[in-house]
Design an enzyme around this catalytic site. Sequence first.
Site, PDB file in Angstrom:
ATOM      1  N   ARG A 119      -3.879 -10.313   4.484  1.00 17.97           N
ATOM      2  CA  ARG A 119      -4.345 -10.224   3.093  1.00 17.97           C
ATOM      3  C   ARG A 119      -3.197  -9.648   2.270  1.00 17.97           C
ATOM      4  O   ARG A 119      -2.873  -8.471   2.406  1.00 17.97           O
ATOM      5  CB  ARG A 119      -5.588  -9.325   3.024  1.00 17.97           C
ATOM      6  N   LYS A 165       0.808  -1.228   0.000  1.00 13.94           N
ATOM      7  CA  LYS A 165       0.000   0.000   0.000  1.00 13.94           C
ATOM      8  C   LYS A 165       0.840   1.277   0.000  1.00 13.94           C
ATOM      9  O   LYS A 165       2.031   1.261   0.297  1.00 13.94           O
ATOM     10  CB  LYS A 165      -0.995  -0.032   1.159  1.00 13.94           C
TER      11      LYS A 165
HETATM   12  N1  HH2 Z   1      -7.585  -3.629   0.796  1.00 12.43           N
HETATM   13  C1  HH2 Z   1      -7.975  -3.561  -0.508  1.00 12.43           C
HETATM   14  C2  HH2 Z   1      -9.100  -4.252  -0.949  1.00 12.43           C
HETATM   15  N2  HH2 Z   1      -9.819  -5.023  -0.112  1.00 12.43           N
HETATM   16  N3  HH2 Z   1     -10.171  -5.902   2.060  1.00 12.43           N
HETATM   17  C3  HH2 Z   1      -9.830  -5.979   3.358  1.00 12.43           C
HETATM   18  N4  HH2 Z   1     -10.542  -6.728   4.206  1.00 12.43           N
HETATM   19  N5  HH2 Z   1      -8.730  -5.300   3.856  1.00 12.43           N
HETATM   20  C4  HH2 Z   1      -7.959  -4.506   3.052  1.00 12.43           C
HETATM   21  O1  HH2 Z   1      -7.002  -3.887   3.577  1.00 12.43           O
HETATM   22  C5  HH2 Z   1      -8.309  -4.402   1.666  1.00 12.43           C
HETATM   23  C6  HH2 Z   1      -9.456  -5.117   1.200  1.00 12.43           C
HETATM   24  C7  HH2 Z   1      -7.173  -2.732  -1.467  1.00 12.43           C
HETATM   25  O2  HH2 Z   1      -6.129  -3.461  -2.010  1.00 12.43           O
HETATM   26  P1  HH2 Z   1      -6.146  -4.218  -3.441  1.00 12.43           P
HETATM   27  O3  HH2 Z   1      -7.239  -5.233  -3.514  1.00 12.43           O
HETATM   28  O4  HH2 Z   1      -4.808  -4.753  -3.691  1.00 12.43           O
HETATM   29  O5  HH2 Z   1      -6.402  -3.075  -4.491  1.00 12.43           O
HETATM   30  P2  HH2 Z   1      -7.702  -2.571  -5.245  1.00 12.43           P
HETATM   31  O6  HH2 Z   1      -8.727  -2.188  -4.240  1.00 12.43           O
HETATM   32  O7  HH2 Z   1      -7.189  -1.398  -6.038  1.00 12.43           O
HETATM   33  O8  HH2 Z   1      -8.204  -3.692  -6.113  1.00 12.43           O
END
Ligand code: HH2
Length: 290
Positions: free
Chosen positions: A261, A226
Amino acid sequence: MSARATIDEILTSHHSGRAVMMGILNITPDSFSDGGEFFDPPAARARALRMLEEGADVIDIGAESTRPGSAGVGPGDQIHRLRDVLPAVAETGAPVSIDTTSAEVAAFALEAGAAIINDVSAGRDDPRILSLAAERKSQLVLMHMLGRPRTMQDNPHYDDVVAEVREFLAGRIEAAEEAGVERGRIIVDPGIGFGKRLEHNLALLAGGVGAMLELGRPVLVGPSRKRFIGELTGPEGASRRLGGTLAACLVARRRGASIFRVHDVGPVVEALKVFDAIEGSPAVGGHTAD
Ligand code: HH2
């Protein structure tokens, strides 16, 4: 780590001390670190299998990016993206978690084999998701976010970030229970990067995890790659944030987080193995350098 964690082992990981790995599979064209890479079903399935080989216990599939500034994708489009990928991943036998705030998408995913609903709005976007989780007896991740993805990084402010996030999650557990969700199926997440400045993320990874654990549920953290890591380590792209991701996971582990995660499953599994072995060594708490 040994055999893949069962759902019961995931739900009791805050007591048993087992580390649970949630591998991220974004089937989106625009996610902040891996957008577009796993958009087609064969690539997505191969990615899931790779993460399982590396030690993932759960695959978290998202069809909508929640990165800061993102606009959102309708339920129809999310379902279209999930239609071929989700059953293929569920077929591997690994528990699948669906990263969505839409009850319609969650219902589709549960039907197609998902066992966990990961709702970054904690049931605020579409409250029907809470009754769905109750009816289907699915597991439910409730995450803290200040505001909405489009605006959440516009000058977020807290008087006491740890207390406010804990209070919010306590309220959302109550709302979920009122909708019929068993408390024992809930996982809480302080929402690293969701409406937080650098100092808020650091506070939540430091004292915050322990405060969330007082809610009596397993704590999930998602610091992987992040932006706050880049703020500390330099401007390189998100895929260059592995070292920072490892540090954040280990600190959260030390404070009692049990579900991680992450994008880089293999390296995090290795780091936690070494970390847990050292922490479990009889010498811990004995001699110090001074
Ligand atoms: N972070 C993201 C998405 N979903 N769910 C939980 N429970 N906790 C988190 O910290 C979290 C989440 C954001 O990360 P990512 O899926 O890699 O990116 P994007 O939202 O751009 O798809």
